[in-house]
Scaffold this active site. Structure first.
Site, PDB file in Angstrom:
ATOM      1  N   SER A  20       0.819  -1.207   0.000  1.00  0.00           N
ATOM      2  CA  SER A  20       0.000   0.000   0.000  1.00  0.00           C
ATOM      3  C   SER A  20       0.862   1.270   0.000  1.00  0.00           C
ATOM      4  O   SER A  20       0.352   2.345  -0.278  1.00  0.00           O
ATOM      5  CB  SER A  20      -0.899   0.004   1.238  1.00  0.00           C
ATOM      6  N   TYR A  51      -4.276   1.119   3.501  1.00  0.00           N
ATOM      7  CA  TYR A  51      -5.257   0.075   3.203  1.00  0.00           C
ATOM      8  C   TYR A  51      -5.891  -0.431   4.507  1.00  0.00           C
ATOM      9  O   TYR A  51      -6.964  -1.010   4.495  1.00  0.00           O
ATOM     10  CB  TYR A  51      -4.580  -1.114   2.511  1.00  0.00           C
ATOM     11  N   CYS A  82       2.034  -6.268   1.511  1.00  0.00           N
ATOM     12  CA  CYS A  82       1.061  -5.648   2.423  1.00  0.00           C
ATOM     13  C   CYS A  82       0.242  -6.737   3.120  1.00  0.00           C
ATOM     14  O   CYS A  82      -0.420  -7.550   2.461  1.00  0.00           O
ATOM     15  CB  CYS A  82       0.150  -4.743   1.603  1.00  0.00           C
ATOM     16  N   ASN A  83       0.249  -6.731   4.431  1.00  0.00           N
ATOM     17  CA  ASN A  83      -0.517  -7.736   5.179  1.00  0.00           C
ATOM     18  C   ASN A  83      -2.014  -7.582   4.952  1.00  0.00           C
ATOM     19  O   ASN A  83      -2.743  -8.562   4.886  1.00  0.00           O
ATOM     20  CB  ASN A  83      -0.229  -7.626   6.672  1.00  0.00           C
ATOM     21  N   HIS A 200       4.817  -2.457   8.846  1.00  0.00           N
ATOM     22  CA  HIS A 200       5.585  -1.458   9.600  1.00  0.00           C
ATOM     23  C   HIS A 200       6.119  -1.966  10.940  1.00  0.00           C
ATOM     24  O   HIS A 200       7.017  -1.369  11.511  1.00  0.00           O
ATOM     25  CB  HIS A 200       4.704  -0.241   9.891  1.00  0.00           C
TER      26      HIS A 200
HETATM   27  N1  DGL Z   1       0.971  -2.163   4.476  1.00  0.00           N
HETATM   28  C1  DGL Z   1      -0.101  -2.204   5.445  1.00  0.00           C
HETATM   29  C2  DGL Z   1      -0.147  -3.597   6.083  1.00  0.00           C
HETATM   30  O1  DGL Z   1       0.844  -4.303   6.155  1.00  0.00           O
HETATM   31  C3  DGL Z   1       0.063  -1.146   6.497  1.00  0.00           C
HETATM   32  C4  DGL Z   1      -0.204   0.253   6.003  1.00  0.00           C
HETATM   33  C5  DGL Z   1      -1.626   0.474   5.557  1.00  0.00           C
HETATM   34  O2  DGL Z   1      -2.550   0.563   6.393  1.00  0.00           O
HETATM   35  O3  DGL Z   1      -1.811   0.546   4.338  1.00  0.00           O
HETATM   36  O4  DGL Z   1      -1.175  -4.025   6.525  1.00  0.00           O
END
Ligand code: DGL
Length: 294
Positions: A20, A51, A82-83, A200
């Site tokens: 994201s 996201y 992205c999780n 993160h």
């Molecule tokens: N990349 C998102 C995740 O790993 C975290 C940042 C977001 O909320 O987009 O879930």
């Protein structure tokens, strides 16, 4: 060594990684460490981040569009860093990208958590949307129904990590609010393992340990995915680090310093390109929306 494995490592096409925004760079870092000699395209959807506060349907539409961008660039594998996108869209992206393999964060992290936990009590720290999806909980329970699994949404930690507030009063107070009470529970109920279910959170490992205690075991989802790929598709015999092409959907100038912080480099001149996802043709948008709502 099976021929298929030899072919993957020596196939000169890049591995595509999408996220994201900037957080997926923690995953890219692990991939570069475990898969030497591989080239990567990193695509961060900086125009539409976060996201983690969005609905499953929206996240699926975004994830399919990003995967299509990578397929258009002839990648040999897609890693959903992205999780949140992994939790909602791994199956859909896998179906769309076939025969290109797709690796999400959930399955490798669950493998790692099962190896790691000693007492079968696992805490998943993630974004709101990932916790609502319950993919980690479901997959863990499918593998071992006796596990005790809890999910805690920790959305504020995303902003703190991007701000560079990796420790200190504010970050510790946020962590205390999210998980402090859980780790004051008696030994026979408190989790022994935390899945860092957000791109993160590896940056906050030290702060998390301060609140959760030094004995808690942390599962880094990016590292788990990188190890899984190295094992399944390796060996990767080359020692040279591969090249990375960075692409974002907005604000190149904001991405560059953040990327250097996440990757631990000081190269302010990191080459970053911008693509415009809003120019997706109407027919393509309709197709993406249709497959995301199936
Ligand atoms: N990349 C998102 C995740 O790993 C975290 C940042 C977001 O909320 O987009 O879930």
């Amino acid at each position: 060594m099976p021929i298929a494995n030899r072919t993957f490592a020596s196939d000169p096409r890049p591995i595509g990684v999408f996220d994201s925004g900037v957080g997926g760079l923690t995953v890219l870092k692990a991939l570069r460490e475990y898969l030497p000699g591989q080239d990567f395209i990193y695509l961060g959807d900086t125009a539409r981040v976060p996201y983690g506060t969005k609905s499953a349907e929206t996240v699926r539409i975004y994830a399919l569009a990003l995967a299509q961008q990578l397929l258009d660039r002839d990648v040999k594998m897609i890693v959903i860093a992205c999780n949140t996108a992994s939790a909602h869209a791994t199956e859909m992206v896998t179906a769309m990208a076939a025969p290109v393999p797709v690796i999400g964060m959930v399955a490798p992290a669950v493998d790692a958590a099962l190896d790691t936990t000693r007492r079968g009590r696992v805490l998943v720290m993630a974004t709101q949307s990932t916790v609502l999806a319950q993919s980690y909980e479901r997959t863990l329970k499918m593998r071992n129904a006796a596990l005790q699994v809890r999910g805690v949404p920790c959305q504020l930690l995303v902003a703190l990590a991007e701000e560079g507030w990796l420790d200190g009063k504010v970050t510790e107070a946020a962590l205390e609010n999210y998980i402090g009470a859980i780790f004051r529970e008696p030994e026979n109920t408190k989790p022994d393992t935390i899945i860092l279910g957000c791109t993160h959170f590896p940056l906050l490992k030290d702060a998390i340990r301060k609140v959760a205690g030094e004995t808690v075991r942390l599962v880094d989802t990016g590292e788990a995915a990188a190890r899984f790929i190295a094992h399944r598709y390796g060996p990767f015999p080359e020692a040279r680090p591969g090249d990375v092409q960075f692409l974002v959907t907005d604000a190149v100038e904001r991405f560059r310093p953040l990327a250097c912080r996440f990757l631990g480099c000081d190269d302010d001149a990191l080459p970053v390109g911008q693509i415009d996802l809003t120019t997706a043709r109407p027919a393509e948008k309709r197709r993406l929306r249709k497959s995301a709502t199936k």
